[in-house]
Design an enzyme around this catalytic site. Structure first.
Site, PDB file in Angstrom:
ATOM      1  N   ASP A  61      -7.762 -23.883 -20.221  1.00 33.69           N
ATOM      2  CA  ASP A  61      -7.024 -22.850 -21.082  1.00 33.69           C
ATOM      3  C   ASP A  61      -5.581 -22.940 -20.436  1.00 33.69           C
ATOM      4  OD1 ASP A  61      -6.288 -21.106 -22.922  1.00 33.69           O
ATOM      5  OD2 ASP A  61      -7.414 -19.717 -22.204  1.00 33.69           O
ATOM      6  N   ASN A 103      -9.255 -10.772 -16.163  1.00 27.68           N
ATOM      7  CA  ASN A 103     -10.226 -10.341 -17.086  1.00 27.68           C
ATOM      8  C   ASN A 103     -11.581 -11.478 -16.720  1.00 27.68           C
ATOM      9  OD1 ASN A 103     -11.894  -9.033 -19.490  1.00 27.68           O
ATOM     10  ND2 ASN A 103     -11.768 -11.285 -20.166  1.00 27.68           N
ATOM     11  N   GLN A 169     -14.653 -19.619 -18.805  1.00 21.90           N
ATOM     12  CA  GLN A 169     -14.095 -18.329 -18.314  1.00 21.90           C
ATOM     13  C   GLN A 169     -14.925 -17.056 -18.303  1.00 21.90           C
ATOM     14  OE1 GLN A 169     -11.288 -18.741 -21.680  1.00 21.90           O
ATOM     15  NE2 GLN A 169      -9.607 -19.022 -20.239  1.00 21.90           N
ATOM     16  N   ARG A 199       2.446  -9.765 -16.335  1.00 26.34           N
ATOM     17  CA  ARG A 199       1.990  -9.363 -17.959  1.00 26.34           C
ATOM     18  C   ARG A 199       0.400  -9.463 -17.745  1.00 26.34           C
ATOM     19  NH1 ARG A 199      -1.212 -13.173 -20.773  1.00 26.34           N
ATOM     20  NH2 ARG A 199      -0.623 -12.938 -22.976  1.00 26.34           N
ATOM     21  N   ASP A 201      -2.689 -10.372 -18.842  1.00 24.18           N
ATOM     22  CA  ASP A 201      -3.664 -10.834 -19.792  1.00 24.18           C
ATOM     23  C   ASP A 201      -4.850 -10.028 -20.522  1.00 24.18           C
ATOM     24  OD1 ASP A 201      -3.850 -13.507 -21.040  1.00 24.18           O
ATOM     25  OD2 ASP A 201      -5.779 -13.453 -20.121  1.00 24.18           O
ATOM     26  N   GLU A 244      -0.897  -7.215 -22.408  1.00 30.34           N
ATOM     27  CA  GLU A 244      -0.943  -8.056 -23.600  1.00 30.34           C
ATOM     28  C   GLU A 244      -2.157  -6.787 -24.294  1.00 30.34           C
ATOM     29  OE1 GLU A 244      -2.982 -11.885 -25.388  1.00 30.34           O
ATOM     30  OE2 GLU A 244      -3.759 -10.983 -23.576  1.00 30.34           O
TER      31      GLU A 244
HETATM   32  C1  NOJ Z   1      -4.495 -14.486 -23.807  1.00 37.18           C
HETATM   33  C2  NOJ Z   1      -3.519 -15.589 -23.507  1.00 37.18           C
HETATM   34  O1  NOJ Z   1      -2.184 -15.325 -23.860  1.00 37.18           O
HETATM   35  C3  NOJ Z   1      -4.122 -16.852 -23.953  1.00 37.18           C
HETATM   36  O2  NOJ Z   1      -3.284 -17.955 -23.851  1.00 37.18           O
HETATM   37  C4  NOJ Z   1      -5.474 -17.166 -23.275  1.00 37.18           C
HETATM   38  O3  NOJ Z   1      -6.228 -18.183 -24.001  1.00 37.18           O
HETATM   39  C5  NOJ Z   1      -6.347 -15.967 -23.374  1.00 37.18           C
HETATM   40  N1  NOJ Z   1      -5.727 -14.523 -23.071  1.00 37.18           N
HETATM   41  C6  NOJ Z   1      -7.491 -15.929 -22.211  1.00 37.18           C
HETATM   42  O4  NOJ Z   1      -6.858 -15.781 -21.068  1.00 37.18           O
END
Ligand code: NOJ
Length: 555
Positions: A61, A103, A169, A199, A201, A244
């Protein structure tokens, strides 16, 4: 706790080390390459860099699946290179923010590997398990259409594990104090190596209750955010977290904390989605509403304002008809859309490459009350490659020049294809070429960033959306330390004339000094200004300054 508030008037530039600049010719961007481009970034005028994940990862990812929080992925360099980089950035006055992806981990992370192998593993309780398939396993997927469930059976563990995102994940059990302590350790580690913050996530999921018995609306432990902030500020007073969190305005203050005791920054998804609706429809009223709804923040809090990022443009919070309007305007083909809620294109192709409209969009972004966050390549109007899967279409390598592979790498096998063909190919769109043209988007961006930094009222002050008759025009007045600024944007493809009362009484509001051009404005006898804005026109004015201009008798 009040500390250095550098982020209130910053300009943040987001990049991925992987696709920015490859120095060793293996096709993958690296820290050495990024270091070579620091003068370019300093010259552009940005004040902070946000690096997408670069820690060791299987890369399923794009690095948001970390397998070692304390290591640089060898494809990008070494920890030594990282420290060289933070030092070189600091020398140029650039702060560095990095992604904090806590997370979940990668399923390859040794913690998960240990946890799944043995119920007695010390890491077992670091993840979230269930013997039976929970009732809501087919709910709450973040990537609908690609991800089928949030609970996956693991043979080795003999149990289901929870994953808010892809099945590789697994979610960390963030309620576990040991996991929380580890998160602080990770932050402390990178702070020590020179970063100014993170940042965070998926912040709402980090603080969310997790488990088989948790319903569709899990409780959130907002106070966990205070723990993060306190720790950071004990270690380094100016370090911040930028969350975020794509949430509704009524929970914003839970993230900021009433006394500024929680997060310093949050991305403003509410404004982002309504801004795109405004661009699509030339109706700025919902945007004005979103600005008002998110006006409140803590004294030390700040919004991160953005247009596009590395993910899809998420339109999930718009009303259905508004979302359809944006789809129609900017992503009509199903192949341009993603996860039933968004558009996966870059900004320039959405706006059909017209520089005037791109300038309007960026001028709007830079005048949103907060701190602008821009994305690599947007300063030259890079395009996308819709043949690449999911969000990869908007993550192609930076186009530096007209040389092979756009000057990104000497290898003929770049990590992701460089855009070579069509109007957005590197032959037409590249930094070297635009550097030479005074009117290019790159040089325009540099000038607007300089001006944005000279107008701290936008980042620091309070604002008011002025009432106008014409919904296609947005006029916002900012106030800070008895200075006033007015920014006016015409979102229509046709010229507009508007009559504005800047609302400061006769004396102060009589003169508008144009910050980007020569046409200043003097109020008529009724105290109103008549402004003629060309199609997609924008103006930044300082309100007042009469004496100065009268002396120069320019008006
Ligand atoms: C938000 C991130 O911006 C995104 O790119 C990612 O796939 C997910 N979180 C999981 O970490």
């Amino acid at each position: 706790m009040i500390n250095d508030l550098w982020y209130k008037n910053a300009v943040i530039y987001c990049l991925s080390v992987e696709t920015f600049m490859d120095a060793n010719g293996d096709g993958v961007g690296d820290f050495q390459g990024l270091m070579r481009r620091l003068d370019y970034l300093a010259g552009l005028g940005v004040t902070a860099l946000w690096l997408m994940p670069f820690q060791r990862s299987p890369g399923r990812d794009d690095g948001y699946d970390v397998s070692d929080y304390y290591a640089v992925d060898p494809r990008y360099g070494t920890l030594g290179d990282f420290v060289e980089f933070t030092h070189a950035a600091k020398q140029r006055g650039l702060r560095v923010l990095i992604d904090l992806v806590v997370n979940h981990t990668s399923d390859q992370h040794p913690w998960f590997q240990s946890a799944r192998q043995d119920p007695a593993s010390p890491y077992r309780d670091w993840y979230v398990w269930s013997d039976k398939k929970p009732k809501n396993a087919d709910k709450g997927m973040v990537f609908p259409g690609v991800q089928e469930t949030t609970w996956t059976w693991d043979d080795k563990a003999g149990a289901f594990y929870f994953h808010r995102f892809y099945d590789f994940q697994p979610d960390l059990n963030t309620a576990n104090p040991l996991v929380q302590a580890e998160i602080l350790k990770i932050m402390g580690f990178w702070i020590q190596l020179g970063v100014s913050g993170f940042r965070m996530d998926a912040a709402p999921f980090v603080i969310s209750a997790k488990g088989p018995d948790v319903g569709d609306e899990p409780a959130l432990d907002y106070d966990m955010l205070r723990t993060f902030r306190e720790f950071l500020q004990w270690r380094q007073g100016d370090a911040i977290v930028l969350c975020e969190a794509n949430v509704l305005p009524d929970t914003d203050m839970d993230y900021f904390g009433d006394d500024g005791e929680r997060m310093q920054m949050m991305f403003n998804f509410q404004v982002n989605q309504n801004l795109f609706y405004a661009l699509a429809s030339a109706d700025t009223r919902p945007l004005a509403k979103a600005l008002k709804a998110t006006a409140k923040k803590s004294s030390t809090g700040q919004w991160g304002m953005f247009l596009r990022n590395h993910d899809e443009l998420d339109l999930g919070r718009l009303a259905d008809d508004q979302r359809q309007t944006v789809f129609q305007a900017f992503g009509p083909d199903p192949g341009m859309q993603l996860y039933d809620r968004g558009i996966r294109r870059r900004l320039a192709p959405m706006l059909e490459g017209g520089q005037r409209r791109l300038e309007l969009a960026y001028s709007l972004l830079f005048t949103m009350p907060g701190t602008p966050v821009i994305r690599y390549g947007d300063e030259i109007g890079m395009g996308d490659d819709l043949s690449l899967p999911e969000r990869n279409c908007a993550r192609t390598p930076m186009q530096w020049s007209g040389e092979p592979q756009g000057g990104f790498t000497k290898s003929d096998k770049p990590v992701l294809p460089v855009i070579a063909d069509g109007p957005y190919g590197f032959g037409h769109v590249n930094a070297a070429e635009q550097r030479r043209q005074p009117g290019s988007l790159l040089n325009w961006t540099e000038r607007i960033i300089r001006m944005r930094k000279e107008v701290p009222e936008i980042g620091w002050g309070t604002f008011e959306v002025l009432r106008l008759r014409d919904p296609a025009v947005l006029a916002v007045r900012y106030a800070w330390r008895r200075n006033h600024v007015l920014c006016v944007h015409n979102l229509s493809h046709a010229p507009r004339e508007v009559s504005i009362d800047v609302g400061l009484g006769d004396e102060d509001g009589r003169l508008l000094v144009n910050l980007l051009g020569d046409e200043h404005s003097r109020a008529d006898e009724r105290g109103r200004h008549t402004l003629l804005l060309e199609a997609y026109g924008y103006r930044w004015y300082r309100i007042g300054g009469l004496d100065y201009l009268l002396r120069r008798s320019e008006i």
